[in-house]
Design a protein around this motif. Structure first.
Motif, PDB file in Angstrom:
ATOM      1  N   HIS A  77      -5.036   5.902   3.596  1.00  0.00           N
ATOM      2  CA  HIS A  77      -4.283   5.861   4.853  1.00  0.00           C
ATOM      3  C   HIS A  77      -4.901   6.763   5.929  1.00  0.00           C
ATOM      4  O   HIS A  77      -5.109   6.328   7.067  1.00  0.00           O
ATOM      5  CB  HIS A  77      -2.812   6.203   4.596  1.00  0.00           C
ATOM      6  N   VAL A 127       2.143   0.547   7.107  1.00  0.00           N
ATOM      7  CA  VAL A 127       1.745   1.625   6.183  1.00  0.00           C
ATOM      8  C   VAL A 127       2.073   2.983   6.799  1.00  0.00           C
ATOM      9  O   VAL A 127       2.668   3.853   6.153  1.00  0.00           O
ATOM     10  CB  VAL A 127       0.237   1.531   5.847  1.00  0.00           C
ATOM     11  N   SER A 177       0.813  -1.218   0.000  1.00  0.00           N
ATOM     12  CA  SER A 177       0.000   0.000   0.000  1.00  0.00           C
ATOM     13  C   SER A 177       0.846   1.266   0.000  1.00  0.00           C
ATOM     14  O   SER A 177       0.310   2.367  -0.071  1.00  0.00           O
ATOM     15  CB  SER A 177      -0.897   0.024   1.234  1.00  0.00           C
TER      16      SER A 177
END
Lengths: 309, 309
Positions: free
Chosen positions: A186, A235, A96
Motif C-alpha cells: 500500500h 485500499v 487487498s
C-alpha cells in the motif's frame, strides 16, 4: 469442487476463472458481473459456463463464491447475496485489505455459510477481463485470514483452490495482514502515485522532459501508479490506520536521509544504499523477482546506429 | 575517430567500449581503470585494444577521453590527466550530475582541450565491467551540457559517439539538467532506497514477510535500490540543492495525500490515481518503457499445479 462462482471479472477474477478452467479445479464456473460490457467480454472470451449480472441468482448452488470486487464494494455485494448461498457453502474474497472486509461481511453472512477471507499477492498494472491469465498466481503467495473457529473444511476448500492455481498459501490474522501489506504494497503504491503526481505538476520541468528522461528511474514508479484507481482508492480508505502508521515510519526515515544529504553525511548514505541490496537479493532468491537486469524488460534490439560506417 | 579513451570500465564505461567496438566508432579503444581486478576482467572480455591503470599515460594521443567514474571522483581524475591530453582533443564524462562536474573540471582543464559534459540517461541495477552491453543506450536520451562558447566541432565529436551508440542527443544547461534529473532519477532513487530501508527496520513485520509478499508492489522499488552505492552517494552529495528542492515538493504532495486518507477524501485519491495513468501512457508511447504487463518480467511459466488432476 462442483460449482465455483466468481463475482467481478477483472484482472484477478478473470485470472481465477482462466486458471480454474485450465487446471480443472471446478466442474462449472459461474461469472457474475454488474457491468454488461464486462459480461460481454467474458462471454466472448469463453471464461465461464454461465454468465449473469444477477448476483443472487448466480451464487445459488455454488460450493464456493469468491468476491473479486474492490474492497469498498465487498459489503454491498455480500448484502446482495445474503440468504442466497446454500448451507455448507463457502464465501471468500481477494481484497487487498482484510480487517475492513471481515467487518463488512460479518453482519450479512448467511447462517450455514463459512467466510474465509483471502488475498492473493499478485497482479499487474492492467485491469479488466482481458488482462487476466491463468498463471498469474503461480509461485505467488496467497494469504488467508480465517476468523478463529472457522470450519476447517471451509478453509481447506479455499486453500485447495489457491494451491490448484499454483499459489503458496499462508494464514495470519486480518490485523497482521493489513500491517504487512501496508509496507509491502500500500505505501509503495502511495509513494509511486505521489511522485508521478509531483512530477506532472512541476513548472520548471516540462511533462515532455519527465517522459523523455524517465529511464533514469522514474518510469519504474509509473507502472504501479497505472494501477486501477477505484481499487486503490478503496485500499487507502479501508486500511487507513496501518497505511498512516507505515507512512509515518517512511517519513521519519526520509527526513533523516534528507538531513544526511543537507549535511553531506556520505557515510550514512553509503551505508543505507549498501544495506538495501540485501533485501533485493532475498526477493530474487525466493523466486519473487527476476534477477535479469532492468526486470528483464528486454534489452532493446540492436538498432542500426545512425553513424554506423 | 581514431583513438577513444574510456576512464572507468563499469556498467556505463564497458557498455561504451562494447558499443564503440561493435558499431566501429573508433579505430583504437583504450581502457583505463585504477582497479586491477577490473582491468583483468576488461582484458579477459576483450573490451579494449589497450588496458592500463595509468590515466596520464592512457589519455595521451586520444581524440576523445570519456570519464565514466562516480561524479565525486571526476575532479581527481581530471586533475590527474591535466596537461596530458593532446591539443585539439575532447574531454567528456557521463556523470548523473552536471553542475558539480563542470565546477570540478574547469580549474584543471588543459589548454587546447574542450570539455563537453554528457549524461546518458540509461542504466541497470548492475555494476562492473561484466554488466555492460552494447545496446544499453539504444533509443535512450543522452544529454550534453556544453558551456556557452564550446567549440562546435568538439560538441559534434561527442554527439557522433552517442548517436553512433544509438542514443538521441539533446543539449541543455547544467543547471536545468540537474533539476530535470532530480525529479526523473535522483528523488525516485532516494525514495526507493528509503522505503526498502524502512521495511528492513520494522519490528512488527519480519524481513521474511517483506520478501515473501513483495510482489504486491514493494519489489519494484528494490530494483533501483540495488544500484551502485558509491555512484548514488556522490549523486546526492553533488546535486544537493535540486534534490532537496524536489524532495520538498514530493513531501508537500505526500502530506496532502496522507490528509486525504485520514479524512476519507476518496475523490481526491481517485483523481490523482487517474491522472497518473496518463504519464505512463506517454512514457510507453515515447518508447521509453515496455507496455508489457509487469514490465514484461515474463509471466511465470505454467507450472504443474499441485492439485492438477
Amino acid at each position: 469442487m462442483r460449482r465455483l462462482a466468481i463475482v467481478g471479472l477483472g484482472l484477478i477474477g478473470s485470472s481465477i476463472a482462466r486458471g480454474a478452467r485450465q487446471y480443472g479445479l471446478a466442474d462449472t464456473i459461474v461469472a457474475i458481473d454488474a457491468d454488461a460490457g464486462v459480461r460481454d467480454r467474458v462471454r466472448a472470451l469463453g471464461l465461464a459456463d454461465h454468465v449473469t449480472g444477477d448476483a443472487a441468482e448466480g451464487v445459488a448452488e455454488a460450493d464456493l463464491v469468491i468476491l473479486c470486487v474492490p474492497v469498498g464494494a465487498v459489503g454491498a455485494v455480500a448484502a446482495a447475496i445474503e440468504g442466497r448461498m446454500k448451507p455448507g457453502s463457502v464465501l471468500s474474497d481477494v481484497g487487498s485489505v482484510k480487517g475492513s472486509v471481515v467487518a463488512a461481511v460479518a453482519p450479512v453472512l448467511s447462517a450455514g455459510v463459512a467466510f474465509v477471507p483471502g488475498h492473493p499477492v499478485a497482479g499487474t498494472e492492467y485491469s479488466g477481463p482481458d488482462s487476466g491469465f491463468s498463471t498469474l498466481f503461480s509461485g505467488r503467495w496467497c494469504i488467508l485470514t480465517p476468523p478463529e473457529g472457522t470450519d476447517e473444511a471451509a478453509v481447506a476448500t479455499v486453500r485447495r483452490l489457491w494451491e490448484g492455481l499454483g499459489a503458496i498459501v499462508e494464514t495470519m490474522t486480518p490485523e497482521h495482514h493489513d500491517l504487512v501489506l501496508a509496507i509491502t504494497s500500500h505505501v509503495p503504491h502511495l509513494i509511486a502515485y505521489n511522485i508521478v503526481g509531483t512530477a506532472a505538476d512541476l513548472e520548471a520541468v516540462t511533462q515532455s522532459e519527465v517522459i523523455k528522461f524517465s529511464a533514469g528511474g522514474f518510469r519504474d514508479f509509473t507502472r504501479i501508479a497505472a494501477s486501477d484507481p477505484t481499487m486503490w482508492r478503496d485500499v487507502f480508505l479501508t486500511n487507513k490506520d496501518a497505511v498512516l502508521e507505515m507512512l509515518g515510519r517512511f517519513n521519519e526515515d526520509l527526513a533523516a536521509l534528507a538531513r544526511a544529504i543537507r549535511w553531506g553525511d556520505g557515510e550514512a548514505l553509503h551505508d543505507l544504499f549498501t544495506r538495501t541490496r540485501a533485501i533485493r537479493r532475498g526477493i530474487v532468491a525466493m523466486g519473487q523477482e527476476t534477477a535479469e537486469p532492468d526486470f528483464g524488460r528486454g534489452r532493446p534490439a540492436p538498432a542500426a546506429p545512425r553513424n554506423d560506417p
